[in-house]
Scaffold this active site. Sequence first.
Site, PDB file in Angstrom:
ATOM      1  N   ASP A 125       0.851  -1.185   0.000  1.00 50.92           N
ATOM      2  CA  ASP A 125       0.000   0.000   0.000  1.00 50.92           C
ATOM      3  C   ASP A 125       0.894   1.245   0.000  1.00 50.92           C
ATOM      4  OD1 ASP A 125      -2.273   1.755   0.436  1.00 50.92           O
ATOM      5  OD2 ASP A 125      -3.323   0.036   1.268  1.00 50.92           O
ATOM      6  N   ASP A 181      -5.951   2.847  -6.764  1.00 53.12           N
ATOM      7  CA  ASP A 181      -6.836   3.245  -5.673  1.00 53.12           C
ATOM      8  C   ASP A 181      -7.148   4.735  -5.816  1.00 53.12           C
ATOM      9  OD1 ASP A 181      -8.350   2.903  -3.420  1.00 53.12           O
ATOM     10  OD2 ASP A 181      -6.664   2.884  -2.022  1.00 53.12           O
ATOM     11  N   ARG A 236      -9.948   0.020  -8.203  1.00 52.19           N
ATOM     12  CA  ARG A 236     -11.101   0.251  -7.340  1.00 52.19           C
ATOM     13  C   ARG A 236     -12.283   0.798  -8.123  1.00 52.19           C
ATOM     14  NH1 ARG A 236     -10.975   3.871  -1.827  1.00 52.19           N
ATOM     15  NH2 ARG A 236     -11.479   5.638  -3.183  1.00 52.19           N
ATOM     16  N   ASP A 251     -13.762  -1.036   0.420  1.00 52.88           N
ATOM     17  CA  ASP A 251     -13.629  -0.863   1.869  1.00 52.88           C
ATOM     18  C   ASP A 251     -14.843  -1.382   2.620  1.00 52.88           C
ATOM     19  OD1 ASP A 251     -11.280   0.329   1.142  1.00 52.88           O
ATOM     20  OD2 ASP A 251     -11.969   2.374   1.483  1.00 52.88           O
ATOM     21  N   HIS A 275      -6.619  -8.219   2.995  1.00 55.11           N
ATOM     22  CA  HIS A 275      -6.187  -6.816   3.075  1.00 55.11           C
ATOM     23  C   HIS A 275      -7.012  -6.159   4.169  1.00 55.11           C
ATOM     24  CE1 HIS A 275      -4.655  -2.928   1.849  1.00 55.11           C
ATOM     25  NE2 HIS A 275      -5.882  -2.465   1.705  1.00 55.11           N
TER      26      HIS A 275
END
Length: 763
Positions: free
Chosen positions: A317, A427, A490, A506, A564
């Site tokens: 990340d 992302d 994403r 998320d 994750h």
Amino acid sequence: MTNREPARLLRRLRPVKEPGKLRQALDGIRLLGWRKSWQVARSTAAHAFWDWRYPTPAPDWERPGTRPGRLLARDDCPDGFSARFEHAELEVRFLAPDLVRVTWHPGLDPVPYGIDPQEWPTATSRELSVDLADDGTLEFRATDGRLLRRDLPPERHGQGWRHRAGLHQGERVHGLGERALPFDLRGHSCEMWNRGPGGRYVPGVDPIYICIPVYVGIHDGGSYLAFYENSHRARFSFEAELDARFDGGALRYYVIPGPVPRAMERFSDLTGKPFLPPRWALGYHQSRWGYCSAEEVRELVDGFERHNLPLNAIELDIEYMDEYRDFTVDEEDFPDMTGLSSELEAKGIRLAMIVDAGVQRKRGYRVHDEGHAEGRFCTLPTGREMRGVVWPGWAVFPDFTDPSTRHWWGEQYCALLDAGAHGFWHDMNEPTTFSLRGEDWPPLATRHAMEGRGGTHAEARNLYGLLMARAAYEGLQRVRPDRRPWLFSRSGWAGLQRYAWNWTGDTVSTWPMLRQTVITVLGSSLSGIGFTGPDIGGYHGDPSPELYVRWFELAAFLPLFRTHCSFDDPPREPWAAAKGLIDAVRAHMRFRQRLMPYLYTVAWEATQHGRPPIRPLLWEDESDLRLASVDDAFFVGDDLLVAPVLDEGARTREVPLPSGRWYPLDGDDPVEGGHNIEVPAPIDHTPVFVRAGAVIPMDEDGELTLHVYGTPARGVLYQDAGDGYGPWRVDRFTVFSDDPTRLETASEGDFPSAALRTHLHLR
């Protein structure tokens, strides 16, 4: 504060419920620091000013719209017809016998980003009839006269369109991209506006990251697929009728008759087939926001070795970056990233690295300076670069609707490839900008090139993630032509499957979210996005060992198989999250390895025919209401039926079997289908059934084994080197009832085949 401290300082936070607004604000300040928080406040005020100074007119849906009016003229041609009305113009064109495109003007035609470029031959034969009434009503009928869909005359509202279509009694509706809603969208209203839901989301939140205006409708008279090629903000409601409202653009849509599997194949002809991933991408991936140094990565790998757990990829990340700047590496905490990557690759582990959409606005930072000098970033109406606040602070955003910007951006990946990256994940690419007022997107008047014709963020937003993926994929093809590009994103739109996989974002760590994950994946598959998967255990929260294991068991059958989580959650490595249930995790990891030949073949078949790897049970028989309503089980490819355990404490599972005979995956005794059966489901077991007559290739301790479930049987095996574009091989197997030991093979390609064993499951 260094760029490591947020993850290190907040790692011990343990939120137990959804925080209120004040708590969210305080957590935001603590995460970002006072300086960036002040930047967010300034950015929010600036964006509000630009929205006020250059408003984007929104249609007034409360006022009556303008209908087409009287039909003035109609012109027929070999592939369709056009019609002129008092207040509108209509064009109907058959691109194929079972694919028709409908366009209502006025309004700008879409830039065809979602369409796979190709020449469609003139379609003179028809598997669908389109009848036009004098008021603009359109009826779509099957060749036997059955009414599939009836569209009412559209209404023009300012720059927008309202389109309504009748829904049959009992009609079921599935799709619209990535949704945290029920599988059947009938009775729901869905917004078409890609956005991040603020760090976490629960079932019922809408919209989320990938909104695609495509759905399948299934009713007693048949089924169809409808895709609206319009990227403007829109809302779809499914009550007694479909009510679709687009804020701008021409009203263009496509209709494809069913059944659903055939319609999905044709939709993939229109929007493109998925790419073949490198084989390693189908293995297990470990990630978290907060692997802050090379030493932490090595400790992570040691943990997998110590617990005898297979690992195929580690995803880094934003902590690997230098001050959260794209295409940089923090040389203090990752002093030799290339060496680290080589060290991991020697163990069969690949590194994947995150790339965000926002580019830090700072002189001396190469990517910013190049982009600024060459005019690569989105601008405001005044010509100034539009800026917002993301992880590095003030940032600017590449305009991926400009082909030269896409080419420039694709070249940037060289820096990370040279540092050892084998894959990437995108992302914050809706794109998201931090905001105090909940609208986490750039001003709608932000300018975009739109391939030279010009446009604003109101049209380009839903396309942004798709085009960022395109820029990366095409760039990777150029700079590493011997390696297959692999990335997941994403955000995106129709056509994303040509360039990237996806993950569900998320999610919170709850049992309802585990169940929602299956539904979300099925809806994405019916929207053309078939290669997807969740964050195992949920992205945000503290899953119990049982919840983590059941999530792990589900993900073991999905294309993207990765754990994750957020930096402020407990450790999510399997030995920490499973707590006493590590054997169940290990069993499913090893099963995933066994299943790899089948999964790789299913992935290859998707590139050939466009069939999603994960399919709802209605795929088998959409007229069977018992199967059509199932949203907690799925097919993997043609022949595996997976029924994951989704309820806390459950140790049995009801499995809805289609008609025919079905074998337990590792059993020899078939079960007669056509009804639901109750089967054991202990904590280390997922019920999986195989269609009788299937040949399933598996890896049994390094030996390629064909499992034959009853006779006669057929199966396919795809093989290649696992990456690149070299030799390949397709074997098609047939096993006969009169002599089950005789295996007939028809082969294509010149990749050398491994030795094959056969395991017969016969009763």
